[in-house]
Enzyme design. Sequence first.
Site, PDB file in Angstrom:
ATOM      1  NE  ARG A   1      -2.629  -1.167   3.361  1.00  0.00           N
ATOM      2  CZ  ARG A   1      -2.614  -2.188   4.653  1.00  0.00           C
ATOM      3  NH1 ARG A   1      -3.121  -3.465   3.382  1.00  0.00           N
ATOM      4  NH2 ARG A   1      -2.216  -2.021   4.798  1.00  0.00           N
TER       5      ARG A   1
ATOM      6  CB  CYS B   1      -7.098 -16.633  17.422  1.00  0.00           C
ATOM      7  SG  CYS B   1      -5.422 -16.139  17.784  1.00  0.00           S
TER       8      CYS B   1
ATOM      9  CE1 TYR C   1      13.571  -1.692   9.875  1.00  0.00           C
ATOM     10  CE2 TYR C   1      14.222  -2.647   7.848  1.00  0.00           C
ATOM     11  CZ  TYR C   1      13.839  -1.406   7.900  1.00  0.00           C
ATOM     12  OH  TYR C   1      14.510  -0.948   8.188  1.00  0.00           O
ATOM     13  CB  ALA C   2      13.158 -10.017  14.052  1.00  0.00           C
TER      14      ALA C   2
END
Length: 556
Positions: A21, A42, A274-275
């Site tokens: 985006r 979930c 990054y993580a």
Amino acid sequence: MKTVIIGGVAGGASAAARLRRLDEAAEIIILERGGYVSFANCGLPYYVGGVIANQSQLTLQTPESFRARFRIDVRVRHEAVSLNPEAQTVTVRNLDTGETYTESYDSLILSPGAEPIRPEMEGAGSPQVFTLRNIPDTLKIKEYIDQAKPRTAVVVGGGYIGVEMAENLRQAGLQVAVVERASHLIAPLDPDMAADVHRYIQSQGIQLYLNNGVKAIGSRDVVLQTGSIPADMVILSVGVRPETGLAQACGIPTNQRGSIVVDSRMRTGVPNIYAVGDAVEAENFITGAPAFLPLAGPANKQGRVAADQIAGVDSVYTGTQGSAVLKLFDMTIAATGLNEAAAAAAGLSYDKTYLYAGSHAGYYPGASNMSIKALWDKETLKILGAQIVGFEGVDKRMDVLATAIRLGAKITDLAQLELCYAPPFGSAKDPVNMLGFVAENIVTGKVKQFFWHDVDRLPRDGSVSLLDVRTPAEVSQSRIEGFASIPLDSLRDRLGELPPGKPVYVHCHSGLRSYIACRILTGRGYDCYNLAGGWRLYQSATHQQTVSEYSCTDCK
């Protein structure tokens, strides 16, 4: 610019969609070792229980839908086997063909998630023993139930997933037991709030074995530290560990738990990497200390922050406060922020109170009560945490409290909140407002409290007055030893029965009538203390101890 994302669930999928985006020209590749991306972790227990009927409902996106909408290259069953940060490459194995190839990147996002802990014990690898973390796990459990027709199941671990699995196995027609090493279910709850959960889950036909652990798993039973229980199948739900071997192998810094260390912009200690998600060390929003809180909401927000950084938008992740809600049959259990154990461990000076309030106006049919507990900092009065156990309306009250914590509200600010009211939905004095009123009375010294755990230590030698202001009918049902009975509406006429100059400890059913009694007595010169949460909380919390003892005795 080319971004490779390792892991296509929650944080990884959110990062990919956000990055697209923000940058229509970016090349984005998702590498997912499993066969599914962006699936509903979930929702997995509810497929086992038949609440979610179709497997397709568990998948929020597919590789095809990602490509169609976002032009993202999603490669399922492609495992990242090694990283070369200097060359900025990933070595990838196609699990279907065995082919290995190298993929370069300008930016890399690690979202490998966490894996279920499988304890090293006899029988843990048996075919009737399962863990639940992904769709293949769910399908194995469902297939075993449908084909093997088990009659008994043991869930090892009483956290969120364990309790949800216990409910859904029971809904599927099995006899279910939950074994928990700790003294209570749902670790974010304090024991006094978990007590209502214990009583309710047992009323639904699920056995509890608290303060007990599993030593071994047999073909048809589970051997506990004390005794054994029958089990045609076993669900291991004892927690998860960050799946960070790939990161550790190439020198990305991790903590003692193995979680990847990141800053507030989700950057690791290695440039351009990054993580996000369950694999990272988060910051506790309340204390600022490192924390491991593997939740879907924070993972999605972290993925958004990582994508922002890659696209040149300087957003930050401000920490995780641990907001969570759980459905247990018709009961709702919710928590946010710190519980007492965490507040004490952080060295905070805190106060607390309890409330027992209706979900909506009592004169409108169908109202049910909820038990609320809140903690606040004694100095700043900022809310530190809250827990609610009840039925209707729990989730919306917890969302208000979670928002208040995030915005730095004081416990007394709750009294001023203007919340929506109509008889089917709430009360003119909403439970959240009432919590603020109660805390305001405590903070301003209008009432002094004592707690359920103080009751049995109060002297019965006449040096203090112990007073029960419930009705005679209530007292006839059950009473606390040593407390004299004077109904609230008779109190002013019977003050002569209370010796002047002695402290008075008062209780009623929930704490409201005893608060009124304390105001009467304080106005007449007595030093008065109100039992926070009332007889109801005392009875429930002390029954918690009975449940623990019963469970261990019962399994001998």
